[in-house]
Design a protein around this motif. Structure first.
Motif, PDB file in Angstrom:
ATOM      1  N   SER A   1       4.378 -13.037  15.059  1.00 23.68           N
ATOM      2  CA  SER A   1       4.984 -12.349  16.196  1.00 23.68           C
ATOM      3  C   SER A   1       5.626 -11.036  15.735  1.00 23.68           C
ATOM      4  CB  SER A   1       6.040 -13.249  16.835  1.00 23.68           C
ATOM      5  OG  SER A   1       6.662 -12.600  17.894  1.00 23.68           O
ATOM      6  N   GLY A   2       5.316  -9.952  16.426  1.00 25.77           N
ATOM      7  CA  GLY A   2       5.889  -8.654  16.078  1.00 25.77           C
ATOM      8  C   GLY A   2       5.128  -7.883  15.018  1.00 25.77           C
ATOM      9  N   SER A   3       3.977  -8.369  14.621  1.00 25.26           N
ATOM     10  CA  SER A   3       3.198  -7.708  13.566  1.00 25.26           C
ATOM     11  C   SER A   3       2.779  -6.300  13.966  1.00 25.26           C
ATOM     12  CB  SER A   3       1.946  -8.516  13.244  1.00 25.26           C
ATOM     13  OG  SER A   3       2.285  -9.722  12.627  1.00 25.26           O
ATOM     14  N   LEU A   4       2.779  -5.421  12.980  1.00 24.54           N
ATOM     15  CA  LEU A   4       2.335  -4.040  13.170  1.00 24.54           C
ATOM     16  C   LEU A   4       1.207  -3.722  12.213  1.00 24.54           C
ATOM     17  CD1 LEU A   4       5.799  -2.216  13.373  1.00 24.54           C
ATOM     18  CD2 LEU A   4       4.325  -2.913  15.277  1.00 24.54           C
ATOM     19  N   GLN A   5       0.344  -2.817  12.645  1.00 24.91           N
ATOM     20  CA  GLN A   5      -0.734  -2.308  11.811  1.00 24.91           C
ATOM     21  C   GLN A   5      -0.625  -0.789  11.818  1.00 24.91           C
ATOM     22  OE1 GLN A   5      -1.534  -4.377  14.655  1.00 24.91           O
ATOM     23  NE2 GLN A   5      -0.970  -6.054  13.304  1.00 24.91           N
ATOM     24  N   PHE A   6      -1.119  -0.161  10.759  1.00 30.25           N
ATOM     25  CA  PHE A   6      -0.989   1.287  10.597  1.00 30.25           C
ATOM     26  C   PHE A   6      -2.352   1.890  10.287  1.00 30.25           C
ATOM     27  CE2 PHE A   6       2.823  -0.959   9.280  1.00 30.25           C
ATOM     28  CZ  PHE A   6       3.762  -0.407  10.141  1.00 30.25           C
ATOM     29  N   LEU A   7      -2.758   2.833  11.124  1.00 28.26           N
ATOM     30  CA  LEU A   7      -4.056   3.482  10.966  1.00 28.26           C
ATOM     31  C   LEU A   7      -3.879   4.860  10.369  1.00 28.26           C
ATOM     32  CD1 LEU A   7      -7.134   3.587  11.438  1.00 28.26           C
ATOM     33  CD2 LEU A   7      -6.632   4.525  13.723  1.00 28.26           C
ATOM     34  N   ASP A   8      -4.494   5.056   9.216  1.00 31.91           N
ATOM     35  CA  ASP A   8      -4.542   6.364   8.562  1.00 31.91           C
ATOM     36  C   ASP A   8      -5.869   6.993   8.977  1.00 31.91           C
ATOM     37  OD1 ASP A   8      -4.725   8.565   6.880  1.00 31.91           O
ATOM     38  OD2 ASP A   8      -4.481   7.420   5.030  1.00 31.91           O
TER      39      ASP A   8
ATOM     40  N   THR B   1       3.828   7.187  16.044  1.00 27.45           N
ATOM     41  CA  THR B   1       3.156   7.875  14.935  1.00 27.45           C
ATOM     42  C   THR B   1       4.167   8.113  13.819  1.00 27.45           C
ATOM     43  OG1 THR B   1       1.627   8.972  16.437  1.00 27.45           O
ATOM     44  CG2 THR B   1       1.875   9.935  14.259  1.00 27.45           C
ATOM     45  N   ILE B   2       3.768   7.827  12.583  1.00 22.38           N
ATOM     46  CA  ILE B   2       4.578   8.114  11.392  1.00 22.38           C
ATOM     47  C   ILE B   2       3.996   9.376  10.773  1.00 22.38           C
ATOM     48  CG2 ILE B   2       5.352   7.285   9.148  1.00 22.38           C
ATOM     49  CD1 ILE B   2       6.278   5.514  11.467  1.00 22.38           C
ATOM     50  N   ASN B   3       4.824  10.418  10.657  1.00 30.74           N
ATOM     51  CA  ASN B   3       4.365  11.690  10.111  1.00 30.74           C
ATOM     52  C   ASN B   3       4.765  11.797   8.646  1.00 30.74           C
ATOM     53  OD1 ASN B   3       3.752  14.312   9.483  1.00 30.74           O
ATOM     54  ND2 ASN B   3       4.541  15.159  11.382  1.00 30.74           N
ATOM     55  N   LEU B   4       3.782  12.013   7.804  1.00 28.74           N
ATOM     56  CA  LEU B   4       4.010  12.184   6.371  1.00 28.74           C
ATOM     57  C   LEU B   4       3.730  13.612   5.914  1.00 28.74           C
ATOM     58  CD1 LEU B   4       2.529   8.954   4.779  1.00 28.74           C
ATOM     59  CD2 LEU B   4       4.867   9.767   4.631  1.00 28.74           C
TER      60      LEU B   4
ATOM     61  N   THR C   1       3.470   8.638  -7.941  1.00 26.49           N
ATOM     62  CA  THR C   1       3.152   9.836  -7.149  1.00 26.49           C
ATOM     63  C   THR C   1       3.929  11.073  -7.570  1.00 26.49           C
ATOM     64  OG1 THR C   1       4.853   9.381  -5.495  1.00 26.49           O
ATOM     65  CG2 THR C   1       2.655   8.441  -5.108  1.00 26.49           C
ATOM     66  N   GLY C   2       5.062  10.893  -8.237  1.00 29.50           N
ATOM     67  CA  GLY C   2       5.929  12.029  -8.552  1.00 29.50           C
ATOM     68  C   GLY C   2       6.668  12.529  -7.313  1.00 29.50           C
ATOM     69  N   LYS C   3       6.674  11.721  -6.262  1.00 32.48           N
ATOM     70  CA  LYS C   3       7.328  12.082  -4.997  1.00 32.48           C
ATOM     71  C   LYS C   3       8.301  10.975  -4.599  1.00 32.48           C
ATOM     72  CE  LYS C   3       3.428  14.793  -3.466  1.00 32.48           C
ATOM     73  NZ  LYS C   3       2.313  14.937  -2.568  1.00 32.48           N
ATOM     74  N   PRO C   4       9.324  11.328  -3.811  1.00 35.33           N
ATOM     75  CA  PRO C   4      10.254  10.291  -3.364  1.00 35.33           C
ATOM     76  C   PRO C   4       9.585   9.311  -2.395  1.00 35.33           C
ATOM     77  CG  PRO C   4      10.745  12.375  -2.274  1.00 35.33           C
ATOM     78  CD  PRO C   4       9.679  12.654  -3.298  1.00 35.33           C
ATOM     79  N   VAL C   5      10.046   8.070  -2.434  1.00 32.33           N
ATOM     80  CA  VAL C   5       9.584   7.035  -1.510  1.00 32.33           C
ATOM     81  C   VAL C   5      10.843   6.466  -0.847  1.00 32.33           C
ATOM     82  CG1 VAL C   5       8.274   4.884  -1.238  1.00 32.33           C
ATOM     83  CG2 VAL C   5       7.644   6.498  -3.039  1.00 32.33           C
ATOM     84  N   TYR C   6      11.278   7.117   0.215  1.00 32.32           N
ATOM     85  CA  TYR C   6      12.487   6.712   0.922  1.00 32.32           C
ATOM     86  C   TYR C   6      12.229   5.601   1.917  1.00 32.32           C
ATOM     87  CZ  TYR C   6      13.939  11.424  -0.527  1.00 32.32           C
ATOM     88  OH  TYR C   6      14.214  12.544  -1.244  1.00 32.32           O
ATOM     89  N   ARG C   7      11.043   5.660   2.560  1.00 31.08           N
ATOM     90  CA  ARG C   7      10.768   4.808   3.714  1.00 31.08           C
ATOM     91  C   ARG C   7       9.753   3.721   3.376  1.00 31.08           C
ATOM     92  NH1 ARG C   7       9.097   8.861   8.344  1.00 31.08           N
ATOM     93  NH2 ARG C   7       7.777   9.771   6.733  1.00 31.08           N
ATOM     94  N   MET C   8       9.877   2.595   4.092  1.00 27.68           N
ATOM     95  CA  MET C   8       8.964   1.481   3.920  1.00 27.68           C
ATOM     96  C   MET C   8       8.571   0.981   5.303  1.00 27.68           C
ATOM     97  SD  MET C   8       8.068  -1.942   3.505  1.00 27.68           S
ATOM     98  CE  MET C   8       9.527  -2.730   4.095  1.00 27.68           C
ATOM     99  N   LEU C   9       7.289   0.714   5.497  1.00 28.14           N
ATOM    100  CA  LEU C   9       6.771   0.186   6.762  1.00 28.14           C
ATOM    101  C   LEU C   9       6.475  -1.297   6.583  1.00 28.14           C
ATOM    102  CD1 LEU C   9       4.131   2.986   7.532  1.00 28.14           C
ATOM    103  CD2 LEU C   9       6.531   2.883   8.268  1.00 28.14           C
ATOM    104  N   LEU C  10       6.940  -2.114   7.508  1.00 28.24           N
ATOM    105  CA  LEU C  10       6.742  -3.555   7.422  1.00 28.24           C
ATOM    106  C   LEU C  10       5.668  -4.004   8.410  1.00 28.24           C
ATOM    107  CD1 LEU C  10       7.751  -6.236   6.182  1.00 28.24           C
ATOM    108  CD2 LEU C  10       9.350  -6.372   8.106  1.00 28.24           C
TER     109      LEU C  10
ATOM    110  N   TYR D   1       0.848  -1.194   0.000  1.00 33.06           N
ATOM    111  CA  TYR D   1       0.000   0.000   0.000  1.00 33.06           C
ATOM    112  C   TYR D   1       0.877   1.234   0.000  1.00 33.06           C
ATOM    113  CZ  TYR D   1      -3.753  -3.210   0.721  1.00 33.06           C
ATOM    114  OH  TYR D   1      -4.648  -4.245   0.537  1.00 33.06           O
ATOM    115  N   LEU D   2       0.559   2.157  -0.892  1.00 26.77           N
ATOM    116  CA  LEU D   2       1.305   3.397  -1.052  1.00 26.77           C
ATOM    117  C   LEU D   2       0.485   4.545  -0.491  1.00 26.77           C
ATOM    118  CD1 LEU D   2       3.796   4.827  -2.296  1.00 26.77           C
ATOM    119  CD2 LEU D   2       2.472   5.005  -4.420  1.00 26.77           C
ATOM    120  N   ILE D   3       1.084   5.288   0.445  1.00 27.33           N
ATOM    121  CA  ILE D   3       0.413   6.405   1.112  1.00 27.33           C
ATOM    122  C   ILE D   3       1.172   7.670   0.753  1.00 27.33           C
ATOM    123  CG2 ILE D   3      -0.428   7.288   3.319  1.00 27.33           C
ATOM    124  CD1 ILE D   3      -1.270   4.359   2.722  1.00 27.33           C
ATOM    125  N   GLU D   4       0.459   8.664   0.241  1.00 19.47           N
ATOM    126  CA  GLU D   4       1.084   9.908  -0.205  1.00 19.47           C
ATOM    127  C   GLU D   4       0.882  11.017   0.815  1.00 19.47           C
ATOM    128  OE1 GLU D   4       1.168  12.442  -4.346  1.00 19.47           O
ATOM    129  OE2 GLU D   4      -0.711  11.515  -3.745  1.00 19.47           O
ATOM    130  N   GLY D   5       2.002  11.632   1.227  1.00 20.14           N
ATOM    131  CA  GLY D   5       1.968  12.811   2.075  1.00 20.14           C
ATOM    132  C   GLY D   5       2.235  14.051   1.229  1.00 20.14           C
TER     133      GLY D   5
END
Length: 173
Positions: free
Chosen positions: A149-156, A131-134, A68-77, A40-44
């Motif tokens: 084990s160790g799973s993460l979820q991200f709420l937009d 919190t991840i700030n975009l 997106t025409g924007k850089p994608v430096y970071r990835m969330l697992l 999933y790609l999230i644009e800030g």
């Protein structure tokens, strides 16, 4: 089997533009499909961020940057299974839980000898409540370990979408 897989990957990589597909699911939000797995790609405002790197061929990062025409430096697992981690090395930094880091290649098993991918890349650890700030969008981090084990979820909160990898798949309750 190993030779077959290598040949399949080489052939698939030649046709990357046919393999990586996108579907806009909300403003500034895309579902990316590659080889049957989803990212999933999230644009800030200034950058975009990818959730799960997938196992598809080619550069999912380049694909997302062109989209997106924007850089994608970071990835969330979301978790450490291979169909979510193979392309992690393409990013400047990968955010994951400490438990996922400890076992990030366990799920690969014998596939590590077939898939020639770097296994060392910069990592930032996330914890429940972070919190991840975009810029213009924030993703709240949850740690619910149901599938792995160790799973993460991200709420937009802005788009009211919970990105949960393979978690919460019906076996949770």
């Amino acid at each position: 089997m190993t030779i077959f897989w290598k040949m399949k990957m080489e052939i698939s990589c030649r046709w990357m533009h046919l393999i990586l597909k996108r579907k806009k699911i909300a403003p500034g939000t895309w579902q990316i499909l590659s080889h049957g797995d989803y990212s999933y790609l999230i644009e800030g405002d200034d950058e975009a961020i990818l959730i799960d790197s997938g196992i598809g061929c080619g550069s999912v990062r380049k694909f997302c940057e062109e989209l997106t025409g924007k850089p994608v430096y970071r990835m969330l697992l979301t978790h450490n299974h291979y169909d979510h981690t193979v392309n992690n090395y393409l990013f400047d930094v990968v955010y994951m839980s400490p438990k996922c880091y400890e076992k990030r290649w366990d799920a690969m098993g014998s596939m590590m000898s077939v898939l020639d991918v770097p296994v060392d890349y910069p990592v930032v650890f996330l914890h429940d409540g972070d919190t991840i700030n975009l810029k213009g969008r924030e993703l709240q981090v949850f740690n619910i370990e149901e599938h792995c084990s160790g799973s993460l979820q991200f709420l937009d909160k802005k788009e009211r979408i919970l990105f949960c990898g393979d978690e919460l798949n019906g076996n949770f309750f």
